[in-house]
Scaffold this motif. Structure first.
Motif, short mmCIF file in Angstrom:
data_model
loop_
_atom_site.label_atom_id
_atom_site.label_comp_id
_atom_site.label_asym_id
_atom_site.label_seq_id
_atom_site.Cartn_x
_atom_site.Cartn_y
_atom_site.Cartn_z
N VAL A 1 95.50 -62.72 -39.60
CA VAL A 1 95.53 -61.56 -38.93
C VAL A 1 95.37 -60.04 -40.01
O VAL A 1 96.13 -60.30 -40.92
N ILE A 2 94.70 -59.15 -39.44
CA ILE A 2 94.61 -57.97 -40.16
C ILE A 2 95.56 -56.99 -39.59
O ILE A 2 95.26 -56.68 -38.44
N LEU A 3 96.55 -56.47 -40.16
CA LEU A 3 97.36 -55.46 -39.57
C LEU A 3 97.32 -54.20 -40.10
O LEU A 3 97.59 -53.87 -41.13
N SER A 4 96.53 -53.19 -39.36
CA SER A 4 96.68 -51.91 -39.71
C SER A 4 97.68 -51.03 -39.14
O SER A 4 97.85 -50.96 -38.11
N GLN A 5 98.51 -50.27 -40.00
CA GLN A 5 99.45 -49.66 -39.61
C GLN A 5 99.80 -48.41 -40.11
O GLN A 5 99.46 -48.22 -41.09
N TYR A 6 100.08 -47.34 -39.43
CA TYR A 6 100.28 -45.92 -39.70
C TYR A 6 101.56 -45.87 -40.35
O TYR A 6 102.49 -46.59 -39.84
N ALA A 7 101.81 -44.98 -41.42
CA ALA A 7 102.98 -44.79 -41.96
C ALA A 7 104.39 -44.33 -41.06
O ALA A 7 105.41 -44.62 -41.27
N ASP A 8 103.85 -43.75 -39.98
CA ASP A 8 105.03 -43.40 -38.88
C ASP A 8 105.01 -44.20 -37.72
O ASP A 8 105.47 -43.59 -36.79
N ALA A 9 104.16 -45.02 -37.58
CA ALA A 9 104.24 -45.85 -36.57
C ALA A 9 105.53 -46.81 -36.20
O ALA A 9 106.28 -46.96 -37.30
N ASP A 10 105.56 -47.16 -34.85
CA ASP A 10 106.61 -47.67 -34.60
C ASP A 10 106.41 -49.44 -34.89
O ASP A 10 105.61 -49.93 -34.30
N ILE A 11 107.20 -49.69 -35.84
CA ILE A 11 106.91 -51.25 -36.43
C ILE A 11 107.99 -52.38 -35.95
O ILE A 11 108.03 -53.28 -36.64
N SER A 12 108.83 -51.92 -34.95
CA SER A 12 109.88 -52.87 -34.53
C SER A 12 109.31 -53.97 -33.78
O SER A 12 109.92 -55.07 -33.74
N PHE A 13 108.14 -54.22 -33.50
CA PHE A 13 107.78 -55.42 -32.80
C PHE A 13 107.64 -56.59 -33.90
O PHE A 13 107.66 -57.65 -33.63
N LYS A 14 107.83 -56.16 -35.32
CA LYS A 14 107.57 -57.13 -36.40
C LYS A 14 109.06 -57.71 -36.43
O LYS A 14 109.11 -58.82 -37.18
#
Length: 307
Positions: free
Chosen positions: A248-261
């Motif tokens: 998996v390649i995970l692109s994430q923005y600095a202010d994104a909601d990453i609670s799914f992790k």
């Protein structure tokens, strides 16, 4: 006495002749420079546009920033996404931020060429300021698009040379990666932006063009079904496992909601358990230009191969 005068006369004639030839050569050289076309007719997708042969002050209203930068053409104004893109931080340090609605700012910058996507606003007014060329996103593939911009900037040879070199480097990396992870191993590209999760097809930036087109890595069947046609698909955390590949390649923005992790659903994905998730910065990942692609290729080589 006459015998002495004659050689001097001959020398004088030779000097005058040489000076005349030098003068003629300088005029010919100057004339050659003056004869170089200052503009040419570029066949854009909306029709012919008279553009400068060697633009000096380019404004980019929606993407293509890295394409122009990589070809060594001066940029005086860019859209907010380009300006905030960390990939171009150094190159755009002193470049103004503009938009298709701030015409006064664009006029102040005195552009000799404006480039943007076909959906920008005020196109007719922009054309009154400077020659304006637009492209429809996805009409050309990411490499053909670079060559096309090269044509616009009278840099087609340079653009094609980069494309040929990049294809060779990416293909080689793909062969090495498939040899290591297996020919049938699958790869998914997710992105966390704001409060949404997305999975991408094979032509929606985030490195998808490199992974699926250039490297020929495989895409999970569920991703093919839902994201290949439109380029992307919006997901909920609950269905993430259905779309996750072996890697998996995970692109994430600095202010994104990453609670799914933090959810058990995410943690149960085999790629997560096997440490096969490679995270990259979302800011800037939505571009498909040479500057971005070179950095993404290096990221994938390091992630998959460790080099």
């Amino acid at each position: 006495m006459k015998k002495l005068i004659l050689p001097f006369i001959l020398i004088f004639v030779v000097i005058i002749s040489a000076c005349s030839n030098n003068s003629a050569d300088k005029k010919a050289s100057t004339s050659s420079k003056d004869d170089q076309p200052k503009t040419f007719t570029y066949q854009s997708e909306t029709g012919p546009v008279e553009v400068p042969s060697h633009p000096k002050r380019v404004i980019l209203l929606s993407g293509f920033t890295g394409n122009v930068i990589s070809l060594g053409v001066n940029v005086v104004g860019v859209d907010v996404w380009s300006k905030n893109n960390p990939t171009f931080k150094k190159e755009l340090k002193d470049v103004a931020e503009v938009s298709d609605e701030n015409l006064e700012k664009i006029i102040e910058l005195k552009p000799d060429l404006i480039i943007g996507l076909s959906n920008i606003k005020n196109i007719d007014k922009l054309k009154e300021i400077a020659p304006t060329v637009t492209y429809t996103w996805g009409k050309l593939d990411y490499l053909a698009q670079h060559v096309e911009i090269g044509k616009l900037l009278s840099k087609e040879k340079e653009a094609q040379a980069w494309v040929d070199d990049f294809k060779q480097r990416a293909e080689k990396a793909g062969d090495e990666i498939r040899a290591k992870i297996g020919q049938d191993a699958t790869v998914s590209v997710f992105e966390s932006y704001d409060k949404q999760l997305y999975v991408f097809g094979n032509n929606w930036a985030r490195g998808t063009e490199i992974l699926y087109q250039a490297m020929k890595l495989k895409m999970p069947e569920k991703v093919k079904e839902m994201a290949l046609k439109d380029g992307y698909y919006t997901l909920s955390t609950e269905v993430l496992p259905q779309y996750a590949g072996d890697y998996v390649i995970l692109s994430q923005y600095a202010d994104a909601d990453i609670s799914f992790k933090k959810t058990d659903t995410y943690k149960s994905i085999p790629a997560v358990k096997n440490n096969h998730v490679y995270e990259m910065l979302g800011n800037g990942a939505s571009f498909s230009d040479p500057v971005t692609l070179d950095k993404q290729l290096a990221f994938f080589k390091k992630s998959f191969l460790g080099n």
